[in-house]
Design a protein around this motif. Sequence first.
Motif, short mmCIF file in Angstrom:
data_model
loop_
_atom_site.label_atom_id
_atom_site.label_comp_id
_atom_site.label_asym_id
_atom_site.label_seq_id
_atom_site.Cartn_x
_atom_site.Cartn_y
_atom_site.Cartn_z
N TYR A 60 0.69 -1.25 -0.03
CA TYR A 60 -0.02 0.08 -0.11
C TYR A 60 0.69 1.29 -0.15
N GLY A 61 2.07 1.11 0.16
CA GLY A 61 3.12 2.24 0.11
C GLY A 61 2.99 3.02 1.37
N ALA A 62 2.90 2.48 2.36
CA ALA A 62 2.74 3.23 3.70
C ALA A 62 4.19 3.34 3.92
N SER A 63 4.52 4.24 4.96
CA SER A 63 5.99 4.71 5.53
C SER A 63 6.13 4.60 6.95
N ALA A 64 7.47 4.74 7.15
CA ALA A 64 7.90 4.75 8.37
C ALA A 64 7.11 6.03 9.21
N ALA A 65 7.00 7.05 8.55
CA ALA A 65 6.06 8.35 9.03
C ALA A 65 4.89 7.85 9.75
N ASP A 66 4.37 6.77 8.83
CA ASP A 66 2.77 6.43 9.22
C ASP A 66 2.72 5.31 10.66
N GLU A 71 -9.20 -1.54 9.50
CA GLU A 71 -9.49 -2.14 8.07
C GLU A 71 -10.28 -3.48 8.19
N ARG A 72 -10.06 -4.32 9.31
CA ARG A 72 -10.94 -5.44 9.30
C ARG A 72 -12.42 -4.77 9.53
N TRP A 73 -12.59 -3.91 10.51
CA TRP A 73 -13.84 -3.68 10.99
C TRP A 73 -14.39 -2.41 10.04
N GLY A 74 -13.80 -2.17 9.00
CA GLY A 74 -14.45 -1.14 8.27
C GLY A 74 -14.60 0.19 8.58
N PHE A 75 -13.62 0.44 9.50
CA PHE A 75 -13.42 2.15 9.83
C PHE A 75 -12.93 2.87 8.76
N CYS A 76 -12.35 2.16 7.75
CA CYS A 76 -11.60 2.66 6.64
C CYS A 76 -11.69 1.58 5.61
N GLY A 77 -11.00 1.93 4.36
CA GLY A 77 -11.20 0.99 3.49
C GLY A 77 -9.75 0.23 3.51
N PRO A 78 -9.26 -0.66 2.64
CA PRO A 78 -8.17 -1.44 2.65
C PRO A 78 -6.98 -0.57 2.26
N GLY A 79 -5.92 -0.82 2.90
CA GLY A 79 -4.88 0.42 2.63
C GLY A 79 -5.09 1.78 3.10
N GLU A 80 -6.01 2.11 3.66
CA GLU A 80 -6.42 3.56 3.82
C GLU A 80 -5.92 3.75 5.58
N ALA A 81 -5.82 2.69 6.30
CA ALA A 81 -5.61 2.86 7.81
C ALA A 81 -4.26 3.70 7.92
N ALA A 82 -3.11 3.65 7.37
CA ALA A 82 -1.95 4.46 7.78
C ALA A 82 -2.34 5.92 7.76
N ALA A 83 -2.83 6.36 6.40
CA ALA A 83 -3.09 7.87 6.04
C ALA A 83 -4.25 8.08 7.33
N LEU A 84 -5.21 7.26 7.52
CA LEU A 84 -6.34 7.82 8.42
C LEU A 84 -5.71 8.17 9.79
N VAL A 85 -4.86 7.51 10.39
CA VAL A 85 -4.34 7.72 11.57
C VAL A 85 -3.39 8.77 11.55
N ARG A 86 -2.63 8.81 10.41
CA ARG A 86 -1.58 10.01 10.37
C ARG A 86 -2.35 11.48 10.12
N GLU A 87 -3.21 11.34 9.44
CA GLU A 87 -4.04 12.72 9.09
C GLU A 87 -5.00 13.15 10.20
N ARG A 88 -5.77 12.07 10.80
CA ARG A 88 -6.78 12.53 11.78
C ARG A 88 -6.54 12.30 12.98
N GLY A 89 -5.44 11.33 13.13
CA GLY A 89 -4.96 11.11 14.57
C GLY A 89 -5.44 10.21 15.36
N MET A 90 -5.42 10.05 16.69
CA MET A 90 -5.94 8.95 17.44
C MET A 90 -6.44 9.41 18.89
N ASP A 91 -5.95 10.91 19.02
CA ASP A 91 -6.06 11.44 20.20
C ASP A 91 -7.54 11.52 21.00
N ILE A 92 -8.10 11.97 21.99
CA ILE A 92 -9.16 12.07 22.61
C ILE A 92 -10.09 12.96 21.94
N ASP A 93 -9.57 13.79 21.12
CA ASP A 93 -10.32 14.72 20.29
C ASP A 93 -10.41 14.54 19.02
#
Length: 395
Positions: free
Chosen positions: A164-170, A311-333
């Motif tokens: 999927y082309g994800a990176s160390a920064a992801d 990706e297993r649970w459909g919170f994003c599509g296949p290959g999209e999780a790395a960018a999802l966390v990098r761009e939207r974060g995982m913090d409480i807000d």
Amino acid sequence: MALDACIVGVGTSRAVGLDLGRTPLGLQSEAFQAALDDAGLDKGAVDGIVTARGAPYGVDYDEFVIAAGLDVRWVSQLWSHGRWTASAVAQAALAVSGGVADCVAVANAHVSERGYGRHFAAINNRLDESFRDGGGPYGGWSVHGSPGAGTGAAMVAQQYLDHYGASAADLAAVAVGHRRHAARNPLALLRDTPLTTEEYLVEPPVMGPLRVPDICTMMDGATTLLVTTSERAADLDVPFVRIAGIEGIHASRDNYVFFSRPGLGSGVSPVYDYVAPPTSPVYGMAGISRDDIDALYLYDPFAHMVWMALERWGFCGPGEAAALVRERGMDIDSPLPINTNGGLLAEGHLFGYGHIIEMTRQLRGAAGDRQVDGAAALQWANGWGDSLILTNERV
């Protein structure tokens, strides 16, 4: 039989770490008493116990029952493994729902080989699943020189990056996010060890693409959850937390490698374009949808497993999780907070039960400055298909 189960007490050992100087039984006793105190119960109220970590690095159910002076009528001891978090809680929920027990303690203790477990180094009874004829569920084969969890995790992470082309920064976004949560958690092993993306990137890879911050620390510690019915919970002076939905571990060639989701081709699994189903039994049982989830919790001994669960649970599509966390974060807000306790990566390896304790505290509104605003429905979910949904809403 309708599911009718609530978590009424949670507790941990007084500390977690590597030099606690306490046996597994001592740690488990501390966590059990803390859960009783949390629920306002006497130990005589507990008539069931389930555990997933036996001696010598943990405590067998009968050893603990005798030491604690309990008299129980239902017990279960699962395989000595970290994958059983949801299964142990589900068994407790089903036991009280079915009336075979009134109050079940979900108990787990573990000491690591870097902690008290060093005293057991001469005992050669460690589980090595990679000696199976078909290899182990980590995706490695000891006969080929690739034993252990780290090897399997590194292979899956590298597969994902290559495909999927994800990176160390992801990967850094996952590790750094867990450290931020840990800084707000007084129990967390790495609460005083902050991490920036820049600091992460100068760390050398140690297993495939994985760096040290991508790998959890095994440690000494114990947890206990107390599970009973909603009727009994109503008699206690504790905030309401209901186990609203359960879904077990999925087992097939497509769900064999522990650190992957379906479709990546890890181990014996086939390669295909995985698409998550629009819903799952756990949501139907809980009477909610994926969009109703306020925060996600998952088993994270390695950083890439956050991507597998998303990706297993459909919170994003296949290959999209790395960018999802990098761009939207995982913090409480963020739109979807993830592992607000710091997870295994930063709170430390409590076999997932630390996450369930955190979910309970979040739903009670008792998570302090890591509280997710308006938390009402939280999900435990993993790449291999098991799940729990906890809620503070009554039915």
